[in-house]
Design a protein around this motif. Structure first.
Motif, PDB file in Angstrom:
ATOM      1  N   TYR A  27      30.643 -44.213  20.948  1.00 26.04           N
ATOM      2  CA  TYR A  27      30.235 -42.942  20.585  1.00 26.04           C
ATOM      3  C   TYR A  27      28.707 -42.839  20.878  1.00 26.04           C
ATOM      4  O   TYR A  27      27.959 -43.926  20.724  1.00 26.04           O
ATOM      5  N   ASP A  28      28.117 -41.599  20.579  1.00 28.89           N
ATOM      6  CA  ASP A  28      26.730 -41.218  20.600  1.00 28.89           C
ATOM      7  C   ASP A  28      25.973 -41.554  19.214  1.00 28.89           C
ATOM      8  O   ASP A  28      26.787 -41.875  18.398  1.00 28.89           O
ATOM      9  N   ALA A  29      24.837 -41.444  18.859  1.00 31.73           N
ATOM     10  CA  ALA A  29      24.325 -41.377  17.605  1.00 31.73           C
ATOM     11  C   ALA A  29      24.885 -40.411  16.707  1.00 31.73           C
ATOM     12  O   ALA A  29      25.382 -39.324  17.225  1.00 31.73           O
ATOM     13  N   GLY A  30      25.262 -40.755  15.472  1.00 31.94           N
ATOM     14  CA  GLY A  30      25.885 -39.815  14.387  1.00 31.94           C
ATOM     15  C   GLY A  30      27.230 -40.445  14.046  1.00 31.94           C
ATOM     16  O   GLY A  30      27.815 -40.180  13.084  1.00 31.94           O
ATOM     17  N   ASN A  38      30.696 -35.998  18.390  1.00 37.87           N
ATOM     18  CA  ASN A  38      31.530 -37.113  18.713  1.00 37.87           C
ATOM     19  C   ASN A  38      32.934 -36.942  18.007  1.00 37.87           C
ATOM     20  O   ASN A  38      33.697 -37.608  18.422  1.00 37.87           O
ATOM     21  N   GLN A  39      33.002 -36.310  16.657  1.00 38.73           N
ATOM     22  CA  GLN A  39      34.358 -36.179  15.863  1.00 38.73           C
ATOM     23  C   GLN A  39      35.191 -35.727  16.892  1.00 38.73           C
ATOM     24  O   GLN A  39      36.561 -35.711  16.855  1.00 38.73           O
ATOM     25  N   LEU A  81      40.775 -46.994  30.461  1.00 35.43           N
ATOM     26  CA  LEU A  81      39.815 -46.083  30.380  1.00 35.43           C
ATOM     27  C   LEU A  81      38.749 -46.224  29.365  1.00 35.43           C
ATOM     28  O   LEU A  81      39.025 -46.626  28.423  1.00 35.43           O
ATOM     29  N   THR A  82      37.467 -46.159  29.603  1.00 38.89           N
ATOM     30  CA  THR A  82      36.419 -46.338  28.759  1.00 38.89           C
ATOM     31  C   THR A  82      35.657 -45.036  28.849  1.00 38.89           C
ATOM     32  O   THR A  82      34.998 -44.792  29.985  1.00 38.89           O
ATOM     33  N   VAL A  83      35.542 -44.433  27.723  1.00 36.74           N
ATOM     34  CA  VAL A  83      34.705 -42.868  27.852  1.00 36.74           C
ATOM     35  C   VAL A  83      33.369 -43.154  26.941  1.00 36.74           C
ATOM     36  O   VAL A  83      33.444 -43.447  25.710  1.00 36.74           O
ATOM     37  N   GLY A  84      32.302 -42.771  27.379  1.00 37.48           N
ATOM     38  CA  GLY A  84      31.015 -42.876  26.697  1.00 37.48           C
ATOM     39  C   GLY A  84      30.639 -41.553  26.438  1.00 37.48           C
ATOM     40  O   GLY A  84      30.803 -40.265  26.973  1.00 37.48           O
ATOM     41  N   VAL A  85      30.588 -41.325  25.151  1.00 37.52           N
ATOM     42  CA  VAL A  85      30.501 -39.715  24.562  1.00 37.52           C
ATOM     43  C   VAL A  85      28.851 -39.491  24.264  1.00 37.52           C
ATOM     44  O   VAL A  85      28.212 -40.161  23.637  1.00 37.52           O
ATOM     45  N   GLY A  86      28.569 -38.391  25.303  1.00 35.79           N
ATOM     46  CA  GLY A  86      27.104 -38.013  25.083  1.00 35.79           C
ATOM     47  C   GLY A  86      26.168 -38.743  26.261  1.00 35.79           C
ATOM     48  O   GLY A  86      26.434 -39.515  27.012  1.00 35.79           O
ATOM     49  N   PHE A  87      25.224 -37.877  26.603  1.00 41.88           N
ATOM     50  CA  PHE A  87      24.601 -38.013  27.771  1.00 41.88           C
ATOM     51  C   PHE A  87      23.716 -39.466  27.734  1.00 41.88           C
ATOM     52  O   PHE A  87      23.215 -39.775  28.742  1.00 41.88           O
ATOM     53  N   VAL A 108      30.974 -38.154  28.760  1.00 38.30           N
ATOM     54  CA  VAL A 108      30.951 -36.865  28.294  1.00 38.30           C
ATOM     55  C   VAL A 108      29.572 -36.243  28.241  1.00 38.30           C
ATOM     56  O   VAL A 108      28.547 -36.931  27.880  1.00 38.30           O
ATOM     57  N   ASP A 109      29.320 -35.141  28.948  1.00 42.48           N
ATOM     58  CA  ASP A 109      27.786 -34.469  28.681  1.00 42.48           C
ATOM     59  C   ASP A 109      26.817 -34.638  29.830  1.00 42.48           C
ATOM     60  O   ASP A 109      25.627 -34.370  29.473  1.00 42.48           O
ATOM     61  N   ASP A 110      27.281 -35.545  30.887  1.00 46.95           N
ATOM     62  CA  ASP A 110      26.033 -35.667  31.772  1.00 46.95           C
ATOM     63  C   ASP A 110      26.958 -36.166  33.096  1.00 46.95           C
ATOM     64  O   ASP A 110      28.115 -36.504  32.865  1.00 46.95           O
ATOM     65  N   VAL A 111      26.438 -36.288  34.234  1.00 45.42           N
ATOM     66  CA  VAL A 111      27.030 -36.518  35.551  1.00 45.42           C
ATOM     67  C   VAL A 111      26.527 -37.971  36.122  1.00 45.42           C
ATOM     68  O   VAL A 111      25.394 -38.306  36.199  1.00 45.42           O
ATOM     69  N   SER A 112      27.568 -38.844  36.118  1.00 46.93           N
ATOM     70  CA  SER A 112      27.105 -40.492  36.673  1.00 46.93           C
ATOM     71  C   SER A 112      27.361 -40.276  38.107  1.00 46.93           C
ATOM     72  O   SER A 112      28.253 -39.654  38.882  1.00 46.93           O
ATOM     73  N   PRO A 113      26.642 -41.159  38.875  1.00 46.15           N
ATOM     74  CA  PRO A 113      26.660 -41.154  40.297  1.00 46.15           C
ATOM     75  C   PRO A 113      28.054 -42.103  40.690  1.00 46.15           C
ATOM     76  O   PRO A 113      28.333 -42.049  42.018  1.00 46.15           O
ATOM     77  N   GLU A 114      28.654 -42.930  39.948  1.00 45.37           N
ATOM     78  CA  GLU A 114      29.600 -43.728  40.245  1.00 45.37           C
ATOM     79  C   GLU A 114      30.942 -42.945  40.378  1.00 45.37           C
ATOM     80  O   GLU A 114      31.168 -42.075  39.622  1.00 45.37           O
TER      81      GLU A 114
END
Length: 365
Positions: A27-30, A38-39, A81-87, A108-114
């Motif tokens: 999760y991201d900050a918060g 995040n929720q 699967l691992t999800v990163g929440v937030g840019f 979530v909320d950004d684009v990865s080059p991978e």
């Protein structure tokens, strides 16, 4: 011997297929119970847990520097699967995804080059346009506010859509915009957001849309304390033009605090449905101070991604969620149905259809 070996292999295959898909969320900050972004991701994972029979594990870093270790631990433990929440988690997700090309990741909320990262991004400007349109139709003063969290292009999309929608509904409306800050601390500074809300009210704003993470709670708190605008306190050049909520039942406390020539103040929620946070007297039958919420369906996006992995249909790269994908929207429920008439809903739905068809182009900055 051959039969025994075949049977053993079949049992191993059955056990492997029976093993639940494992999904890790960083999760991201918060944190995951931020009543917002995040929720929503957490709720999407829990729906997948219930409907798809997966297993989930959460990682909430107490410090951003810990994020990469948490994500790496998911990979080392072989999570599917691992999800990163937030840019803010882009660098960490991308780094660990590069180290583990055989595993799947989400951002979530950004684009990865991978190539093994599914990047889930949203057309926030479209949902913001709809709530801006509602603000434009309902502002009694013709002045509305936008409080952004961190001053970045992502939040500029919220502001641009909100301002365009408000002006489409009311060409004369004034939109005041201000950001909490320029560092990640801007997401968790409700005191500063509360101060900004006060300055906006002093300029005549009666509806404030906050896209500011945890800082948005400061806007809600300010409106809870003040509840209304009084005619005698309006600045020069601002006056009450409408009284849309005159017939909405009001609590005794509101009537006492806002006697005389006054109009109610409202916030517009963000990401999750935050309408209930405006039920200050714990009675949905009386006037709510959450006009509506701009829904950013992170839950739907996370659920769809998990479902793809479950069905062996994972695909890396950018996935964009807008109005046509139910990725963004606005909320009408028991808390605000008395505020927004069916005629207004019909107008917003017509606007929504035009955005989906391309007849209305919503600006992003």
């Amino acid at each position: 011997m051959k039969k025994i070996l075949t049977l053993a292999l079949a049992m191993t295959a059955t056990a492997a297929s029976a093993q639940a898909l494992r999904v890790g969320l960083a999760y991201d900050a918060g944190g995951k119970f931020d009543k917002s972004f995040n929720q929503s991701a957490y709720e999407g994972s829990q729906r997948a847990k219930k409907n798809l029979g997966i297993e989930t594990k959460d990682f909430e870093p107490s410090d951003p520097s810990q994020t990469v270790q948490g994500i790496r631990q998911f990979a080392q433990d072989g999570f599917d699967l691992t999800v990163g929440v937030g840019f803010a988690n882009n660098a960490s997700i991308s780094q660990v995804a590069k180290e583990n090309p055989d595993l799947f990741f989400g951002l979530v909320d950004d684009v990865s080059p991978e190539k093994n990262v599914a990047s889930l991004v949203f057309q926030e400007e479209q949902g913001s346009y709809l709530v801006g349109y509602l603000a434009g139709m309902n502002s009694s003063t013709g002045v509305v506010g936008f409080v952004g969290g961190m001053d970045i292009p992502l939040i500029h999309k919220f502001e641009a859509g909100f301002a365009a929608g408000a002006k489409a509904a009311n060409a004369k409306i004034k939109v005041i915009a201000q950001y909490v800050g320029t560092t990640p601390d801007a997401w968790n500074n409700p005191a500063k957001a509360k101060e900004i809300a006060g300055s906006m009210r002093a300029k005549g704003a009666d509806i404030i849309f906050a896209a500011a993470g945890g800082s948005g709670n400061g806007v809600i708190d300010y409106i809870k304390q003040t509840q209304c605008l009084k005619a005698g306190n309006l600045p020069a050049g601002v006056k009450f033009n409408t009284n849309n909520f005159a017939k909405v039942p009001k609590s005794a406390a509101y009537q006492k605090a806002c006697a005389g020539n006054t109009r109610p103040m409202f916030f517009i929620g963000v990401d999750s449905n935050q309408n209930y946070l405006g039920d200050f007297d714990k009675n949905p039958a009386t006037m709510n101070h959450g006009l509506t919420s701009m829904l950013k369906r992170v839950d739907n996006a996370v659920y769809a991604l998990i479902q793809d992995v479950k069905n062996n249909k994972f695909k890396g790269g950018e996935r964009r969620f807008g109005l046509k994908d139910a990725g963004v929207g606005y909320s009408v429920d028991q808390y605000n149905k008395a505020l927004i008439s069916s005629a207004q809903v019909a107008k917003v739905e017509a606007v929504k259809a035009k955005i989906i068809s391309g007849a209305i182009k919503v600006p992003t900055k």
